[in-house]
Design an enzyme around this catalytic site. Structure first.
Site, PDB file in Angstrom:
ATOM      1  N   ASP A   2      54.969  89.979 -13.165  1.00 19.56           N
ATOM      2  CA  ASP A   2      53.724  90.133 -13.380  1.00 19.56           C
ATOM      3  C   ASP A   2      52.840  89.597 -14.591  1.00 19.56           C
ATOM      4  OD1 ASP A   2      54.534  92.023 -14.896  1.00 19.56           O
ATOM      5  OD2 ASP A   2      53.585  93.685 -13.731  1.00 19.56           O
TER       6      ASP A   2
ATOM      7  N   SER B 140      58.757 101.090 -19.666  1.00 15.39           N
ATOM      8  CA  SER B 140      58.760 100.566 -18.262  1.00 15.39           C
ATOM      9  C   SER B 140      59.993  99.748 -17.984  1.00 15.39           C
ATOM     10  CB  SER B 140      57.514 100.355 -17.719  1.00 15.39           C
ATOM     11  OG  SER B 140      57.002  99.086 -18.327  1.00 15.39           O
TER      12      SER B 140
ATOM     13  N   HIS C  49      56.453  92.291 -16.777  1.00 12.70           N
ATOM     14  CA  HIS C  49      57.853  93.136 -16.420  1.00 12.70           C
ATOM     15  C   HIS C  49      58.700  92.020 -15.959  1.00 12.70           C
ATOM     16  CE1 HIS C  49      54.822  96.530 -16.172  1.00 12.70           C
ATOM     17  NE2 HIS C  49      55.493  97.099 -16.818  1.00 12.70           N
TER      18      HIS C  49
END
Length: 239
Positions: free
Chosen positions: A185, A13, A188
């Protein structure tokens, strides 16, 4: 057809999100515009076990001759705690073996080792990530110290295989830096984290890509009386 060289970004991601506004991948693409294509092959939630299987479908021999660089940026999911996140967890030794296999595959299709860049997982801020986990009804499923073990393995594999490595876990924590500013967070990248990755990765890529020519002439270099001579004799075009 004009063939642009390619920089391929492989990862999870953190790579998939790299083409968001002002993120590290989009900034690189802007710096390299009209020199090469920056291709995002980030797969959110994926680990090296799955990526190794998919790699031949993501980077094939038919396109390897035009690859200027490949980044391999995995580990943030592999390092998940097995007891809390068995779906994404990959044991440390397997993680290292998977990275080796991916490098070996890329080399087998003639992507030179000096064109491959491993990127380690970044550090993890446990209190922030724990809030994210609780919001999804689960327990904290990653630890910063464990992420560090995977980062160390990533660095070791790069040294063994003759590739470069950007060790985010170490560099983001050097000199007692407040690495939490690099994370949105706990896992990320924040805006500052994206700038950190881009600047450090660019210092590696710039050396490899500095000789790439600007593709097609500047507009004011086009012969307006005979544009064919300027535009249809490009050395980057396929015969």
């Amino acid at each position: 057809m004009i063939c642009w060289p390619r920089v391929i970004l492989l990862g999870d991601s953190i790579t998939q999100f790299a083409f968001e506004a002002n993120a590290w991948g989009s900034t690189l693409a802007n710096k390299l515009v009209r020199k090469c294509d920056v291709i995002n092959r980030g797969l959110s939630g994926y680990n090296t076990r799955w990526a190794k299987l998919l790699l031949p479908r993501l980077v094939s021999r038919s396109c390897s001759g035009n690859v200027a660089a490949v980044t391999v940026f995995f580990g943030a999911n592999d390092c998940s705690l097995k007891e809390e996140n068995p779906q994404q967890h990959v044991p440390l030794e397997e993680y290292a073996d998977n990275l080796r296999s991916m490098i070996q595959y890329l080399k087998s299709i003639d992507v030179a080792g000096d064109r491959i860049i491993l990127i380690s997982p970044p550090p993890l801020h446990e209190p922030s990530w724990e809030k994210q986990c609780h919001g999804k009804g689960c327990k904290l499923n990653r630890l910063n110290a464990v992420a560090g073990e995977y980062a160390k393995a990533c660095v070791q594999v790069a040294a063994e295989c003759g590739t470069e490595c950007l060790d985010l876990w170490t560099q983001m924590q050097e000199g007692d830096l407040d690495y939490t500013a690099y994370l949105s967070d706990g896992l990320h990248l924040s805006d500052e984290g994206n700038r950190f990755v881009e600047s450090h990765l660019w210092s590696i890529l710039e050396k490899k890509l500095s000789t790439l020519p600007f593709i097609l002439p500047y507009w004011n270099d086009v012969d307006c009386l005979n544009p064919d001579a300027s535009l249809l004799q490009d050395k980057n075009a396929e015969p």
